[in-house]
Design an enzyme around this catalytic site. Structure first.
Site, mmCIF file in Angstrom:
data_model
loop_
_atom_site.group_PDB
_atom_site.id
_atom_site.type_symbol
_atom_site.label_atom_id
_atom_site.label_comp_id
_atom_site.label_asym_id
_atom_site.label_seq_id
_atom_site.Cartn_x
_atom_site.Cartn_y
_atom_site.Cartn_z
ATOM 1 N N GLY A 49 0.854 -1.187 0.000
ATOM 2 C CA GLY A 49 0.000 0.000 0.000
ATOM 3 C C GLY A 49 0.886 1.231 0.000
ATOM 4 N N MET A 50 0.830 2.000 1.105
ATOM 5 C CA MET A 50 1.649 3.219 1.265
ATOM 6 C C MET A 50 1.362 4.216 0.146
ATOM 7 S SD MET A 50 5.137 1.248 2.329
ATOM 8 C CE MET A 50 4.768 -0.247 1.414
ATOM 9 N N HIS A 51 0.094 4.469 -0.089
ATOM 10 C CA HIS A 51 -0.295 5.470 -1.075
ATOM 11 C C HIS A 51 -1.759 5.846 -0.864
ATOM 12 C CE1 HIS A 51 -1.242 1.580 -3.069
ATOM 13 N NE2 HIS A 51 -2.397 2.198 -3.190
ATOM 14 N N ALA A 52 -2.182 6.890 -1.559
ATOM 15 C CA ALA A 52 -3.603 7.281 -1.603
ATOM 16 C C ALA A 52 -3.983 7.392 -3.075
ATOM 17 C CB ALA A 52 -3.801 8.618 -0.903
#
Ligand code: T46
Length: 142
Positions: A49-52
């Site tokens: 993940g580590m995102h928007a």
């Protein structure tokens, strides 16, 4: 306010014959599905993940195993545990996500509102926080 919540699916059946659950576009989830993807064989304690996303909406579904998802709205963070086939996590656009595999070799399946577009990703947390706090999503993504 960008939404994130657990969607509890109906469970049809019994312990004798097993269960059936389902979700339908724009009924059980708030968008039409344009893409399904999944991640698997992630090692225990794996972190993805580590995102928007600027526009993308998604539901995350973990039919086997156990996954923790941390959702950040730019100000505060909420933790969700996905460990039941009848439970989905809805994540609106404009939310940062960190995903941790609590057990290895399990699937995370995602239904998404749009096709894959790398330019929809925000992969820098400081940039995301700045956009959230300046009201990027409150103002309709402008
Ligand atoms: C999300 C979490 C839950 C594609 O080519 N097509 C696709 O549909 C996707 C999702 C990814 N990719 C490529 C882009 C990267 O080169 O696959 C590679 C790995 O993607 P990423 O690092 O974004 O993977 P995750 O597991 O960190 O994140 C994914 C989704 O990208 C993201 O939207 O919310 O799963």
């Amino acid at each position: 306010m960008q939404e994130h919540s657990i969607i509890q699916l109906e469970e049809i059946g019994s312990s004798d014959i097993g269960y059936l659950s389902f979700f339908e576009s724009c009924k059980d989830i708030p968008f039409a599905i344009n893409r399904i993807y999944f991640t698997y064989a992630v090692p225990e304690n794996g972190h993805r993940g580590m995102h928007a996303h600027k526009k993308l909406q998604q539901v995350l579904w973990c039919p086997f195993g156990s996954i923790e998802v941390l959702v950040h709205d730019g100000n505060s963070q909420t933790s969700y545990k996905l460990d039941t086939p009848s439970k989905l996590l809805y994540i609106d656009s404009g939310l940062w996500r960190d995903i941790f595999w609590l057990k290895s070799s399990k699937f995370l399946i995602v239904a998404a509102s749009d096709y894959y577009k790398e330019d929809d990703y925000i992969r820098n947390f400081d940039e995301f926080k700045l956009m959230a706090n300046k009201g990027y999503w409150r103002n309709g993504g402008i």
